[in-house]
Design a protein around this motif. Sequence first.
Motif, PDB file in Angstrom:
ATOM      1  N   ILE A  26       0.861  -1.183   0.000  1.00  0.00           N
ATOM      2  CA  ILE A  26       0.000   0.000   0.000  1.00  0.00           C
ATOM      3  C   ILE A  26       0.898   1.233   0.000  1.00  0.00           C
ATOM      4  CG2 ILE A  26      -1.890   1.207   1.141  1.00  0.00           C
ATOM      5  CD1 ILE A  26      -2.383  -1.440   2.718  1.00  0.00           C
ATOM      6  N   PRO A  27       0.927   1.984  -1.090  1.00  0.00           N
ATOM      7  CA  PRO A  27       1.751   3.209  -1.120  1.00  0.00           C
ATOM      8  C   PRO A  27       1.249   4.229  -0.094  1.00  0.00           C
ATOM      9  CG  PRO A  27       0.918   2.671  -3.315  1.00  0.00           C
ATOM     10  CD  PRO A  27       0.230   1.761  -2.339  1.00  0.00           C
ATOM     11  N   PHE A  28       2.181   4.956   0.516  1.00  0.00           N
ATOM     12  CA  PHE A  28       1.789   5.985   1.474  1.00  0.00           C
ATOM     13  C   PHE A  28       0.867   7.017   0.842  1.00  0.00           C
ATOM     14  CE2 PHE A  28       5.857   4.897   3.807  1.00  0.00           C
ATOM     15  CZ  PHE A  28       5.208   4.237   4.833  1.00  0.00           C
ATOM     16  N   ASN A  29       1.013   7.275  -0.456  1.00  0.00           N
ATOM     17  CA  ASN A  29       0.141   8.261  -1.092  1.00  0.00           C
ATOM     18  C   ASN A  29      -1.263   7.723  -1.370  1.00  0.00           C
ATOM     19  OD1 ASN A  29       0.557   6.687  -3.353  1.00  0.00           O
ATOM     20  ND2 ASN A  29       1.632   8.251  -4.524  1.00  0.00           N
ATOM     21  N   ALA A  30      -1.533   6.484  -0.960  1.00  0.00           N
ATOM     22  CA  ALA A  30      -2.901   5.955  -1.025  1.00  0.00           C
ATOM     23  C   ALA A  30      -3.670   6.233   0.264  1.00  0.00           C
ATOM     24  CB  ALA A  30      -2.874   4.449  -1.291  1.00  0.00           C
ATOM     25  N   PHE A  31      -2.954   6.692   1.304  1.00  0.00           N
ATOM     26  CA  PHE A  31      -3.586   6.969   2.590  1.00  0.00           C
ATOM     27  C   PHE A  31      -4.202   8.372   2.594  1.00  0.00           C
ATOM     28  CE2 PHE A  31      -0.881   3.487   3.612  1.00  0.00           C
ATOM     29  CZ  PHE A  31      -1.481   2.848   4.688  1.00  0.00           C
ATOM     30  N   SER A  32      -5.281   8.520   3.344  1.00  0.00           N
ATOM     31  CA  SER A  32      -5.960   9.808   3.496  1.00  0.00           C
ATOM     32  C   SER A  32      -6.464   9.913   4.926  1.00  0.00           C
ATOM     33  CB  SER A  32      -7.146   9.895   2.529  1.00  0.00           C
ATOM     34  OG  SER A  32      -7.953  11.025   2.821  1.00  0.00           O
ATOM     35  N   ASP A  33      -6.466  11.112   5.463  1.00  0.00           N
ATOM     36  CA  ASP A  33      -7.047  11.300   6.797  1.00  0.00           C
ATOM     37  C   ASP A  33      -8.415  11.983   6.705  1.00  0.00           C
ATOM     38  OD1 ASP A  33      -6.323  13.937   6.318  1.00  0.00           O
ATOM     39  OD2 ASP A  33      -5.338  14.227   8.250  1.00  0.00           O
ATOM     40  N   MET A  34      -9.021  11.920   5.539  1.00  0.00           N
ATOM     41  CA  MET A  34     -10.383  12.435   5.376  1.00  0.00           C
ATOM     42  C   MET A  34     -11.257  11.300   4.829  1.00  0.00           C
ATOM     43  SD  MET A  34     -11.783  15.937   3.636  1.00  0.00           S
ATOM     44  CE  MET A  34     -10.920  16.946   4.829  1.00  0.00           C
ATOM     45  N   TRP A  35     -11.955  10.630   5.765  1.00  0.00           N
ATOM     46  CA  TRP A  35     -12.753   9.457   5.400  1.00  0.00           C
ATOM     47  C   TRP A  35     -14.043   9.427   6.205  1.00  0.00           C
ATOM     48  CZ3 TRP A  35     -12.845   6.706   9.938  1.00  0.00           C
ATOM     49  CH2 TRP A  35     -11.773   6.870  10.810  1.00  0.00           C
ATOM     50  N   ASP A  36     -15.007   8.691   5.690  1.00  0.00           N
ATOM     51  CA  ASP A  36     -16.325   8.569   6.307  1.00  0.00           C
ATOM     52  C   ASP A  36     -16.242   7.582   7.475  1.00  0.00           C
ATOM     53  OD1 ASP A  36     -18.968   7.526   6.890  1.00  0.00           O
ATOM     54  OD2 ASP A  36     -19.640   8.427   5.013  1.00  0.00           O
ATOM     55  N   PRO A  37     -16.569   8.008   8.704  1.00  0.00           N
ATOM     56  CA  PRO A  37     -16.464   7.100   9.850  1.00  0.00           C
ATOM     57  C   PRO A  37     -17.476   5.957   9.814  1.00  0.00           C
ATOM     58  CG  PRO A  37     -17.428   9.183  10.531  1.00  0.00           C
ATOM     59  CD  PRO A  37     -16.999   9.347   9.091  1.00  0.00           C
ATOM     60  N   ASN A  38     -18.528   6.074   9.017  1.00  0.00           N
ATOM     61  CA  ASN A  38     -19.526   4.999   8.934  1.00  0.00           C
ATOM     62  C   ASN A  38     -19.117   3.893   7.976  1.00  0.00           C
ATOM     63  OD1 ASN A  38     -21.462   6.204  10.731  1.00  0.00           O
ATOM     64  ND2 ASN A  38     -21.859   7.671   9.111  1.00  0.00           N
ATOM     65  N   THR A  39     -18.446   4.246   6.896  1.00  0.00           N
ATOM     66  CA  THR A  39     -18.096   3.253   5.880  1.00  0.00           C
ATOM     67  C   THR A  39     -16.597   3.005   5.772  1.00  0.00           C
ATOM     68  OG1 THR A  39     -17.870   4.899   4.118  1.00  0.00           O
ATOM     69  CG2 THR A  39     -20.075   3.957   4.476  1.00  0.00           C
ATOM     70  N   GLY A  40     -15.793   3.946   6.237  1.00  0.00           N
ATOM     71  CA  GLY A  40     -14.353   3.854   6.067  1.00  0.00           C
ATOM     72  C   GLY A  40     -13.877   4.353   4.715  1.00  0.00           C
ATOM     73  N   ASP A  41     -14.817   4.698   3.822  1.00  0.00           N
ATOM     74  CA  ASP A  41     -14.453   5.176   2.490  1.00  0.00           C
ATOM     75  C   ASP A  41     -13.811   6.560   2.577  1.00  0.00           C
ATOM     76  OD1 ASP A  41     -15.569   2.901   1.319  1.00  0.00           O
ATOM     77  OD2 ASP A  41     -17.504   3.879   0.969  1.00  0.00           O
ATOM     78  N   GLN A  42     -12.824   6.771   1.739  1.00  0.00           N
ATOM     79  CA  GLN A  42     -12.179   8.074   1.692  1.00  0.00           C
ATOM     80  C   GLN A  42     -13.125   9.103   1.075  1.00  0.00           C
ATOM     81  OE1 GLN A  42      -8.486   7.511  -0.423  1.00  0.00           O
ATOM     82  NE2 GLN A  42      -7.507   6.567   1.332  1.00  0.00           N
ATOM     83  N   ILE A  43     -13.222  10.261   1.718  1.00  0.00           N
ATOM     84  CA  ILE A  43     -14.015  11.368   1.202  1.00  0.00           C
ATOM     85  C   ILE A  43     -13.172  12.162   0.214  1.00  0.00           C
ATOM     86  CG2 ILE A  43     -15.189  13.513   1.826  1.00  0.00           C
ATOM     87  CD1 ILE A  43     -15.786  12.145   4.566  1.00  0.00           C
ATOM     88  N   LYS A  44     -11.906  12.338   0.559  1.00  0.00           N
ATOM     89  CA  LYS A  44     -10.923  12.960  -0.337  1.00  0.00           C
ATOM     90  C   LYS A  44      -9.699  12.070  -0.368  1.00  0.00           C
ATOM     91  CE  LYS A  44     -11.696  17.909  -0.265  1.00  0.00           C
ATOM     92  NZ  LYS A  44     -11.211  19.186   0.210  1.00  0.00           N
TER      93      LYS A  44
END
Length: 94
Positions: A26-44
């Motif tokens: 998993i590349p570090f640039n695949a990580f985001s700290d803006m995600w939906d707490p209900n689904t875990g999906d990234q918002i941005k």
Amino acid sequence: TIPGSRGCFKAPFTVPAGGDFVEVRIPFNAFSDMWDPNTGDQIKTCKEDKDVCPTADALKTIKELQLMAEGHDGKVHLEVKSITASDDSVVSFV
């Protein structure tokens, strides 16, 4: 920080079904700290907005690591032999 807040990074990944251990990168640039707490999906994504990417300082001060199965119905069984972070900006686990 608490989950769902800025500074708590997530990245999507998949593991093929089966009984054999496989390497997941998993590349570090695949990580985001803006995600939906209900689904875990990234918002941005990091690609969309560099402000949500982990910084070098954040990577130096990792305090906790979790592997989560969220947002999908069904059973999950995951066995992990090792987790590493490398200089080529990738988190790997087997």
